[in-house]
Motif scaffolding. Structure first.
Motif, short mmCIF file in Angstrom:
data_model
loop_
_atom_site.label_atom_id
_atom_site.label_comp_id
_atom_site.label_asym_id
_atom_site.label_seq_id
_atom_site.Cartn_x
_atom_site.Cartn_y
_atom_site.Cartn_z
N VAL A 85 -6.46 -2.26 4.07
CA VAL A 85 -7.88 -2.34 5.24
C VAL A 85 -7.09 -1.69 6.79
O VAL A 85 -6.50 -1.72 6.78
CB VAL A 85 -8.30 -3.78 5.19
CG1 VAL A 85 -9.41 -3.93 3.95
CG2 VAL A 85 -6.69 -4.69 5.68
N GLN A 86 -8.62 -1.67 7.45
CA GLN A 86 -7.81 -1.01 9.15
C GLN A 86 -9.41 -1.80 10.12
O GLN A 86 -9.52 -2.35 9.83
CB GLN A 86 -7.99 0.63 9.30
CG GLN A 86 -8.00 0.51 10.79
CD GLN A 86 -8.54 2.44 11.09
OE1 GLN A 86 -7.56 2.79 10.56
NE2 GLN A 86 -9.80 2.60 11.18
N ILE A 136 -1.72 -3.83 5.48
CA ILE A 136 -3.42 -3.42 6.87
C ILE A 136 -2.74 -2.73 8.40
O ILE A 136 -1.69 -2.33 8.49
CB ILE A 136 -2.97 -4.85 8.18
CG1 ILE A 136 -3.79 -6.19 6.62
CG2 ILE A 136 -3.79 -5.28 8.78
CD1 ILE A 136 -3.05 -7.55 7.54
N ILE A 137 -3.47 -1.40 8.04
CA ILE A 137 -3.56 -0.71 9.22
C ILE A 137 -4.24 -1.47 10.31
O ILE A 137 -5.31 -1.57 10.33
CB ILE A 137 -4.54 0.50 9.15
CG1 ILE A 137 -3.55 1.39 8.10
CG2 ILE A 137 -4.19 1.85 9.94
CD1 ILE A 137 -4.21 2.47 7.21
N LEU A 152 1.13 -0.83 -0.04
CA LEU A 152 0.10 0.36 -0.22
C LEU A 152 1.06 1.30 0.04
O LEU A 152 2.04 1.35 0.86
CB LEU A 152 -0.83 0.06 1.05
CG LEU A 152 -1.97 1.44 1.39
CD1 LEU A 152 -2.86 1.31 0.03
CD2 LEU A 152 -2.66 1.16 3.15
N GLN A 153 0.84 1.98 -0.87
CA GLN A 153 1.48 3.02 -0.93
C GLN A 153 0.57 4.62 -0.48
O GLN A 153 -0.44 4.90 -1.05
CB GLN A 153 1.57 3.50 -2.40
CG GLN A 153 2.98 4.69 -2.25
CD GLN A 153 4.58 4.06 -2.20
OE1 GLN A 153 4.53 2.97 -2.35
NE2 GLN A 153 5.36 4.56 -2.04
N GLY A 187 3.27 -3.78 8.58
CA GLY A 187 1.78 -2.66 8.20
C GLY A 187 1.70 -2.09 9.71
O GLY A 187 3.19 -1.47 10.00
N VAL A 188 0.58 -0.82 9.22
CA VAL A 188 1.19 0.03 10.01
C VAL A 188 0.19 0.37 11.73
O VAL A 188 -0.71 0.12 11.69
CB VAL A 188 0.32 1.34 9.42
CG1 VAL A 188 0.30 2.67 9.86
CG2 VAL A 188 0.57 1.28 7.85
N GLY A 189 1.11 0.47 12.77
CA GLY A 189 1.05 0.39 13.97
C GLY A 189 0.59 1.83 14.14
O GLY A 189 0.76 2.38 13.96
#
Ligand SMILES: Cc1cc2nc3c(=O)[nH]c(=O)nc-3n(C[C@H](O)[C@H](O)[C@H](O)COP(=O)(O)O)c2cc1C
Length: 352
Positions: free
Chosen positions: A228-229, A17-18, A6-7, A40-42
Motif C-alpha cells: 500500500v501507499q 508500506i510506501i 514486498l519485492q 517501509g519506503v520513504g
C-alpha cells in the motif's frame, strides 16, 4: 511476527508500506528517513522542494535541484540501508532534470504520477533506479506499459493504483468525484492484477488512497495488491516535515471540511475547504504575484491562483491562507503520533 515483504526488482521492502510523496514540503528527508528506518519506503516529494533556499525566488529551478539533492543525501544518511524514493510529478516543468538529479543521487526508485510518465525509462537508463508509475485506471496502466515496451523494452518495476480517496491531485473527472461515480479502488486493483496475471507478468501492484486501518489494507490485499501507499496518516506524525499548524489543520478537520477543487495543474484535487479556498471561490481569481513556472498546464494570466504559493503558504503554517491538500480520511486524524506507531499498527495486516 512474520511479515511478507514486498519485492520490487532486487529491492526487498520489509514492510510493504510506501509513504506517499507529498508536496510541497510535506514529505522531505525527515519523514522519508523515519519511514525507511521502520522498513517501509520513504518518499521525498520533489515538488518545489527548494522553497526554503535563499535563491528560490530568483533561481527557482537550480534551488529546487539543489534542495532535492540535499534532501536525498540527508534521507540516506539518516536511514542507512533504508529504501528511499522520490516522487516527481510528470506535470512539473523540468521533470527530466529532476529525474537526472534523483538518478545521480542513486535513489532506489522514482515514483511518478499527475500525468503519464511516458519517457521515464529514458531518464533512468543505465542505472538501477526502479520506475514506478501511479495510475488511476487499468487504461492508464496499459497505456504506459505499451509505450514503455515499444520504446524502451521496459516494464514498470511496480505500479501504484491511486483511488479517488487519495489526497492531492486525483486522476479522475471532477464530476465523478463530486457524484461518487468513479471506479472504486478495489475494482481497479482487481482489473489490473487480473490483466497482469493474464500476461504472466509479476509486476507488484500497490494500492493507494484512503488506506487508514488494517482492514483497509486487508481489503486491497484480497483484491490482489501486494503493498500500500499511504499519505494522510503520515502527515500527523512528529516526523512529518510540515509545520505543526499544518498537522493541527488535519486534526481539527471534520468530514464536511474536505472538498474537491480544481487545481491549476489541470486536475481535480482534494483539500480542506478553508478560508483560502472560500476566497478563491468568491473572488474567482487571486492575482499571481510571481510565476514560478512550476507546471506545464498553468497560465499565470488566467489561473485561479498560484499553486506553488498556495502550497508553500500552507506548509509553513499559514494554513488559512494556503492550500491544504488532504486525503478523504484526514478528518479521522485526532492526534499527532509517530511513524513507528503508525507502521506498528498497520504492519500486522501483512502478517502471515
Ligand atoms: C498533502 C498531500 C500532498 C500530496 N502530494 C503529492 C505529490 O506531490 N505527488 C503525488 O504523486 N502524490 C501526492 N499526494 C498523494 C499521496 O502521495 C498518496 O498517494 C495519497 O495521499 C494516498 O492516499 P491517503 O492520503 O488517503 O493515504 C499528496 C497527498 C497529500 C495528502
Amino acid at each position: 511476527m512474520n511479515i511478507k515483504p514486498l519485492q520490487i526488482g532486487d529491492l526487498t521492502i520489509k514492510i510493504p508500506i510506501i509513504q506517499g510523496g507529498m508536496g510541497v514540503g510535506v514529505s522531505k528527508s525527515r519523514l522519508a528517513a523515519a519511514v525507511a528506518n521502520e522498513g517501509g519506503v520513504g518518499v521525498i516529494s520533489g515538488a518545489q522542494i527548494g522553497y526554503l533556499e535563499d535563491d528560490f525566488e530568483t533561481n527557482t529551478i537550480e534551488a529546487n535541484k539543489r534542495a532535492l539533492r540535499k534532501e536525498i543525501r540527508k534521507a540516506k544518511e539518516n536511514a542507512p540501508g533504508g529504501i528511499i524514493g522520490v516522487n516527481l510529478m510528470v506535470a512539473m516543468q523540468n521533470y527530466a532534470e529532476f529525474c537526472k538529479v534523483a538518478v545521480e543521487e542513486k535513489v532506489d526508485m522514482i515514483i511518478s504520477g499527475a500525468g503519464f510518465p511516458l519517457d521515464l525509462p529514458e531518464f533512468v537508463k543505465g542505472s538501477s533506479v526502479k520506475v514506478v508509475p501511479i495510475v488511476s485506471s487499468l487504461r492508464g496502466a496499459k497505456l504506459i506499459m505499451k509505450r514503455w515496451k515499444k520504446q524502451f523494452d521496459k516494464e514498470p518495476d511496480a505500479i501504484i493504483v491511486e483511488g479517488a480517496k487519495a489526497g492531492g491531485h486525483l486522476g479522475f473527472h471532477k464530476e465523478d468525484l463530486d457524484n461518487h461515480t468513479n471506479q472504486p479502488l478495489k475494482e481497479i486493483v482487481i482489473e489490473l492484477t487480473e490483466h497482469l496475471k493474464a500476461l504472466s507478468k509479476k509486476i507488484p501492484v500497490i494500492a493507494a488512497g484512503g488506506i487508514y486501518t488494517t482492514e483497509d489494507i486487508e481489503d486491497v490485499i484480497d483484491a490482489g495488491a501486494q503493498g500500500v501507499q499511504i499519505g494522510t496518516r503520515f502527515v500527523v506524525t512528529e516526523e512529518c516535515d510540515a509545520s505543526d499548524a499544518y498537522k493541527e489543520a488535519y486534526i481539527k478537520s471534520t468530514e464536511d471540511d474536505i472538498k474537491i477543487m480544481m487545481s491549476p495543474v489541470g486536475l481535480p484535487g482534494r483539500a480542506l475547504n478553508n478560508p483560502f479556498l472560500k476566497r478563491v471561490e468568491e473572488e474567482q481569481r487571486i492575482k499571481v504575484q510571481k510565476c514560478y513556472r512550476c507546471v506545464h498546464k498553468c497560465d499565470p494570466k488566467d489561473t485561479p491562483f498560484c499553486i506553488t504559493q498556495a502550497l508553500i503558504d500552507a506548509v509553513i503554517g499559514k494554513t488559512d491562507e494556503g492550500l491544504v491538500f488532504v486525503g478523504a480520511g484526514a478528518y479521522k486524524t485526532d492526534t499527532i503520533t509517530t511513524v513507528k506507531a503508525v507502521i506498528d499498527e498497520l504492519k500486522v495486516a501483512f502478517a502471515y
